[in-house]
Scaffold this motif. Structure first.
Motif, PDB file in Angstrom:
ATOM      1  N   ALA B 112       0.288  -0.995   0.324  1.00 56.93           N
ATOM      2  CA  ALA B 112       0.331   0.421   0.006  1.00 56.93           C
ATOM      3  C   ALA B 112       0.716   1.110  -0.070  1.00 56.93           C
ATOM      4  CB  ALA B 112      -1.114   0.171   1.200  1.00 56.93           C
ATOM      5  N   ASN B 113       1.538   1.241   0.912  1.00 54.98           N
ATOM      6  CA  ASN B 113       2.901   2.261   1.109  1.00 54.98           C
ATOM      7  C   ASN B 113       3.668   2.667  -0.365  1.00 54.98           C
ATOM      8  OD1 ASN B 113       2.729   3.335   3.286  1.00 54.98           O
ATOM      9  ND2 ASN B 113       3.648   2.336   4.773  1.00 54.98           N
ATOM     10  N   ASP B 114       4.309   1.790  -0.795  1.00 56.95           N
ATOM     11  CA  ASP B 114       4.718   1.783  -1.957  1.00 56.95           C
ATOM     12  C   ASP B 114       4.084   1.943  -3.286  1.00 56.95           C
ATOM     13  OD1 ASP B 114       5.523   0.217  -4.418  1.00 56.95           O
ATOM     14  OD2 ASP B 114       6.993   0.026  -3.437  1.00 56.95           O
ATOM     15  N   LEU B 115       2.920   2.183  -3.164  1.00 57.45           N
ATOM     16  CA  LEU B 115       1.467   2.438  -4.539  1.00 57.45           C
ATOM     17  C   LEU B 115       1.518   3.940  -4.312  1.00 57.45           C
ATOM     18  CD1 LEU B 115       0.104   1.256  -6.858  1.00 57.45           C
ATOM     19  CD2 LEU B 115      -1.728   0.713  -4.922  1.00 57.45           C
ATOM     20  N   ALA B 116       1.534   4.105  -2.618  1.00 57.24           N
ATOM     21  CA  ALA B 116       0.942   5.467  -2.345  1.00 57.24           C
ATOM     22  C   ALA B 116       2.170   6.345  -2.993  1.00 57.24           C
ATOM     23  CB  ALA B 116       1.237   6.184  -0.950  1.00 57.24           C
ATOM     24  N   ILE B 117       3.784   6.192  -2.404  1.00 58.18           N
ATOM     25  CA  ILE B 117       4.347   7.281  -3.469  1.00 58.18           C
ATOM     26  C   ILE B 117       4.165   7.068  -4.599  1.00 58.18           C
ATOM     27  CG2 ILE B 117       6.653   6.947  -3.209  1.00 58.18           C
ATOM     28  CD1 ILE B 117       5.683   7.981  -0.577  1.00 58.18           C
ATOM     29  N   ARG B 118       4.457   6.129  -5.513  1.00 63.21           N
ATOM     30  CA  ARG B 118       3.848   6.066  -6.622  1.00 63.21           C
ATOM     31  C   ARG B 118       3.024   6.826  -7.611  1.00 63.21           C
ATOM     32  NH1 ARG B 118       2.312   1.180 -10.781  1.00 63.21           N
ATOM     33  NH2 ARG B 118       3.274   0.095  -9.080  1.00 63.21           N
ATOM     34  N   ILE B 119       1.639   6.782  -6.892  1.00 56.00           N
ATOM     35  CA  ILE B 119       0.467   7.832  -7.442  1.00 56.00           C
ATOM     36  C   ILE B 119       0.791   8.875  -7.148  1.00 56.00           C
ATOM     37  CG2 ILE B 119      -1.667   8.197  -6.698  1.00 56.00           C
ATOM     38  CD1 ILE B 119      -2.641   4.951  -6.669  1.00 56.00           C
ATOM     39  N   SER B 120       1.607   9.091  -5.954  1.00 54.88           N
ATOM     40  CA  SER B 120       2.000  10.428  -4.918  1.00 54.88           C
ATOM     41  C   SER B 120       2.821  11.160  -6.305  1.00 54.88           C
ATOM     42  CB  SER B 120       2.032  10.323  -3.807  1.00 54.88           C
ATOM     43  OG  SER B 120       1.443  10.390  -2.956  1.00 54.88           O
ATOM     44  N   ARG B 121       3.432  10.931  -6.928  1.00 56.21           N
ATOM     45  CA  ARG B 121       5.107  11.376  -7.596  1.00 56.21           C
ATOM     46  C   ARG B 121       3.932  11.127  -9.242  1.00 56.21           C
ATOM     47  NH1 ARG B 121      10.047   7.931  -6.632  1.00 56.21           N
ATOM     48  NH2 ARG B 121      10.637   9.308  -4.905  1.00 56.21           N
ATOM     49  N   MET B 122       3.049  11.037  -9.543  1.00 55.64           N
ATOM     50  CA  MET B 122       2.319  10.213 -10.503  1.00 55.64           C
ATOM     51  C   MET B 122       1.586  11.888 -10.489  1.00 55.64           C
ATOM     52  SD  MET B 122      -0.102   8.077 -12.965  1.00 55.64           S
ATOM     53  CE  MET B 122       1.431   7.218 -13.176  1.00 55.64           C
ATOM     54  N   ALA B 123       0.502  11.912  -9.405  1.00 55.85           N
ATOM     55  CA  ALA B 123      -0.056  12.827  -9.374  1.00 55.85           C
ATOM     56  C   ALA B 123       0.777  14.547  -9.157  1.00 55.85           C
ATOM     57  CB  ALA B 123      -1.425  12.649  -8.216  1.00 55.85           C
ATOM     58  N   THR B 124       1.488  14.083  -8.794  1.00 58.37           N
ATOM     59  CA  THR B 124       1.932  15.868  -8.557  1.00 58.37           C
ATOM     60  C   THR B 124       3.065  16.287  -9.446  1.00 58.37           C
ATOM     61  OG1 THR B 124       3.734  14.771  -6.958  1.00 58.37           O
ATOM     62  CG2 THR B 124       1.386  15.427  -5.475  1.00 58.37           C
ATOM     63  N   PRO B 191       8.256  18.832  -3.619  1.00 58.69           N
ATOM     64  CA  PRO B 191       7.387  17.817  -2.450  1.00 58.69           C
ATOM     65  C   PRO B 191       6.881  16.856  -4.105  1.00 58.69           C
ATOM     66  CG  PRO B 191       6.916  20.026  -2.344  1.00 58.69           C
ATOM     67  CD  PRO B 191       7.859  20.648  -3.097  1.00 58.69           C
ATOM     68  N   ALA B 192       6.709  15.435  -3.674  1.00 54.08           N
ATOM     69  CA  ALA B 192       5.004  14.749  -4.141  1.00 54.08           C
ATOM     70  C   ALA B 192       4.890  14.944  -2.503  1.00 54.08           C
ATOM     71  CB  ALA B 192       5.882  13.343  -4.967  1.00 54.08           C
ATOM     72  N   ALA B 193       4.762  14.344  -2.112  1.00 57.40           N
ATOM     73  CA  ALA B 193       4.481  13.847  -0.169  1.00 57.40           C
ATOM     74  C   ALA B 193       5.632  13.630   0.610  1.00 57.40           C
ATOM     75  CB  ALA B 193       4.262  12.451  -0.405  1.00 57.40           C
ATOM     76  N   LEU B 194       4.477  14.515   2.193  1.00 61.40           N
ATOM     77  CA  LEU B 194       4.705  13.932   3.205  1.00 61.40           C
ATOM     78  C   LEU B 194       4.227  12.596   4.145  1.00 61.40           C
ATOM     79  CD1 LEU B 194       6.049  14.664   5.683  1.00 61.40           C
ATOM     80  CD2 LEU B 194       3.626  15.740   5.957  1.00 61.40           C
ATOM     81  N   LEU B 195       5.767  11.706   3.667  1.00 60.70           N
ATOM     82  CA  LEU B 195       4.947  10.539   4.802  1.00 60.70           C
ATOM     83  C   LEU B 195       4.787  10.121   5.554  1.00 60.70           C
ATOM     84  CD1 LEU B 195       3.695   7.531   4.328  1.00 60.70           C
ATOM     85  CD2 LEU B 195       5.876   6.604   2.984  1.00 60.70           C
ATOM     86  N   VAL B 196       3.668   9.726   6.757  1.00 57.35           N
ATOM     87  CA  VAL B 196       4.361  10.061   7.867  1.00 57.35           C
ATOM     88  C   VAL B 196       3.569   9.304   8.875  1.00 57.35           C
ATOM     89  CG1 VAL B 196       5.575  12.242   8.345  1.00 57.35           C
ATOM     90  CG2 VAL B 196       3.054  12.040   9.037  1.00 57.35           C
ATOM     91  N   ASP B 197       3.396   8.547  10.088  1.00 58.66           N
ATOM     92  CA  ASP B 197       2.682   7.381  10.417  1.00 58.66           C
ATOM     93  C   ASP B 197       1.917   8.831  11.171  1.00 58.66           C
ATOM     94  OD1 ASP B 197       4.435   5.145   9.501  1.00 58.66           O
ATOM     95  OD2 ASP B 197       4.253   4.802  12.250  1.00 58.66           O
ATOM     96  N   THR B 198       0.649   8.287  12.022  1.00 57.49           N
ATOM     97  CA  THR B 198       0.270   8.983  12.984  1.00 57.49           C
ATOM     98  C   THR B 198      -0.228   9.299  14.388  1.00 57.49           C
ATOM     99  OG1 THR B 198      -2.239   7.942  12.394  1.00 57.49           O
ATOM    100  CG2 THR B 198      -2.068   9.461  10.666  1.00 57.49           C
TER     101      THR B 198
END
Lengths: 414, 414
Positions: B112-124, B191-198
């Protein structure tokens, strides 16, 4: 369309990402499955000649029982000492050459291939990876760049080789790999790995001649790289010639990845490698995968291995595969729409003249209650890959439906 | 050591990769588990105050039954139309703000996280990713480079921020994110994303003060990036303040990933995102994950959601969490070995003076039959994270054992 189907479709479109795709223009709305049969919401049965995951047949009662028993007893991870992952690793290794001695368990073939690349690059100190131009190796960011069939940009240091459609001679394959090595070396990159299926799946079920991989494997090793056999599709008896696809090629891989059929539907996969590669990796990195090697996944995989053995599924794959090839042979010879027949065991590819023809045949077969799929660079190949429990009578049903579909499609195309 | 244990250890070392690690010098040889209890091969019971996967308790009979029922009926993938993944996506979205509207199902938080990074980079269209310097986000090649806690080299375009141990003020966090953006922009990276635990898990259970994330999220959005909330650890009710950790911070993420607790041990995970992000991704890429969204995994996740709701586990996490904090508070105040107490619900961190002290307490607790773990940049924090079904009497047992362990360890250290 069944009213339940249109309602469910609308709900699905509302909540699932639009990046999902359904098979067929009018999707198959599945509600239950058993053995090689899939049943839709209207009570219609389909012969499953497509799915390579339920290798022991859909919902095999012995595997279901093993999972349920384990799930009610213990389902934990590899940081406690438990028997299930050890038993599974022992059982896997018993099917493999002695040189392959160490196992890491993951949840998917993607996780196994991603790790295989990481380990290969660490073990060789090199970066270059050779794949085929119709390859698919997984969903991770790293592997998307090594899966040219997706049409996405290649990753850094990835060198695809252009496979011929149909057969590939051993000298031809060795030359293709040699070219890729020369290309990367001219760019100052050394080879870390050759990563290929041992039956080239998404390339269009390219299996022959047996042994054609060997020269390419030699070439990459001579240049310092490793051979990763992606057994996600050919592994677990599908070729009918043994548990693993690489055996047909007379080579012993440095690493093998497996996945899809391993738990008959349970998310479980593995990477197996030579001891010294595992040791080199462990000197530099730990590895933990939360669900990888969890007790229930291992129980499903152990039960799947039991069923393959006790029900003689490798022999069945060989026999029914031969029956299908014998039935399809004359149709391929006679039909102007079909140009090649290839495969091993229950991994069969039929080349058609175009993607349109392939799609028309797949749709006609669906109409007749038989599920198959397409593959290949141009999607012009048919992919026939039933569960390994398929019986002779079901194979004959498939052949009849295939003949009928050819007849229908020929009429459409005239 | 039990003779079965030494034998199994030897077998394990023979077949599993040496990159695996076991907890404790003398590993816990687990043979069964139920609720918050884990039992070893000698019949000794341990209170599980560590495992965040079996959120509904080990081997919950309702979840086991749901899996077994589904496994005997149908276990297939998302390219056929089936109800289970749709139901699961609907149930997940019902717990989330309206802005988060589209789901992709995977097998692990890593996927899920691997995909989240891929999508964020594509979307931004941007590359830069900000993580904390104690972060762990998964096992894939991409995510290892975004998990500084592993000690492995950072990935390209990854900018870690140095978190304070203990609390983090909102202005402080915003300034740290602002610095990271400035650093990347000075290198020509957006920046594409800030990725952190909540709740910052591997950083040492940093949860407070509620709301501290908001300024950093604003900063990354102002610079064109997205906020990915890694809910793999805090999600599914662990904070006691609702289903999701981000709610404590008064922010709505652009994407959330979840995993570990989602199927109570079954490999199932999800990425949820804003509709327009999903649409942008789908315009460029398809996505298919063989086991992601498979029927049995969905059934396990649906039953886990049922249990969380019907057994009031979020309220229980809040109440027992408060009880543990109330009991630990005076011990932390009184002990020279303990310097900070923090957390939310059943995600509790206790800072000790050193990694040696933390390890000694963990071992003393194991001797007393209670399992906890360590965390934090220097491994000096204790991590207490029991299944959410833990009862008051079990919490009291943990507190008693903790007091005793402190006493033992203080004597050792004098």
């Amino acid at each position: 369309m069944h009213s339940d189907t249109s309602q469910l479709l609308a709900r699905r479109e509302r909540v699932l990402s639009p990046s999902y795709r359904l098979f067929y223009e009018e999707p198959v709305h599945v509600v239950r499955a058993q053995g090689c049969w899939i049943e839709d919401v209207a009570g219609r049965r389909y012969l499953d000649a497509y799915n390579n995951v339920p290798v022991a047949g859909h919902c095999h009662p012995r595997i279901v029982a093993a999972m349920a028993r384990q799930a009610s007893l213990l389902n934990t991870h590899t940081r406690y000492l438990t028997e299930e992952p050890v038993l599974l690793a022992e059982r896997l290794l018993a099917t493999l050459p002695d040189a392959l001695g160490k196992v890491i368990l993951t949840n998917s073939g993607s996780e196994a291939n991603d790790l295989a690349i990481r380990i290969s690059r660490m073990a060789t100190g090199a970066r270059g990876v050779i794949v085929t131009d119709g390859a698919y190796h997984g969903t991770s960011d790293l592997l998307q760049g090594m899966s040219p069939v997706t049409g996405l940009p290649l990753g850094q240091h990835v060198y695809p080789i252009r496979m011929p459609e149909g057969q590939c001679g051993p000298e031809q394959f060795a030359a293709l790999v040699g070219d890729a090595i020369a290309r990367m070396e001219s760019e100052g990159v050394r080879p870390a790995a050759l990563l290929v299926d041992t039956i080239f799946g998404s390339d269009g079920a390219i299996a022959d001649p047996p042994g054609f991989l060997a020269g390419g494997v030699d070439a990459v090793r001579k240049a310092g790289g490793l051979f990763i056999a992606d057994e996600v599709q050919p592994g677990f008896g599908r070729t009918g010639a043994g548990m693993w696809g690489f055996a047909r090629h007379g080579v012993v891989p440095d690493l093998i990845s497996t996945g899809k059929p391993m738990g008959n539907g349970q998310p479980v996969a593995a990477l197996v490698m030579r001891d010294e590669i595992a040791r080199t990796f462990a000197r530099n990195q730990r590895y933990f995968n939360t669900f990888g090697g969890s007790s229930v996944s291992c129980a499903a995989a152990l039960a799947t291995l039991d069923v393959i053995e006790d029900e003689g599924l490798i022999g069945n794959a060989r026999r029914i595969g031969q029956r299908l090839m014998a039935g399809l042979g004359p149709m391929v010879a006679a039909s102007p729409l079909l140009t090649d027949l290839r495969g091993a065991g229950l991994f069969i590819g039929v080349q058609t003249t175009s993607a349109d023809v392939a799609t028309a045949i797949v749709n006609a077969l669906r109409g007749a209650g038989v599920l198959i799929g397409t593959a290949g660079r141009s999607n012009a190949a048919l992919k026939i890959r039933p569960p390994l429990v398929i019986r002779a009578a079901q194979a004959d049903l498939l052949l009849e439906a295939f003949a009928q579909a050819l007849f229908e499609v020929r009429n459409i195309n005239q």
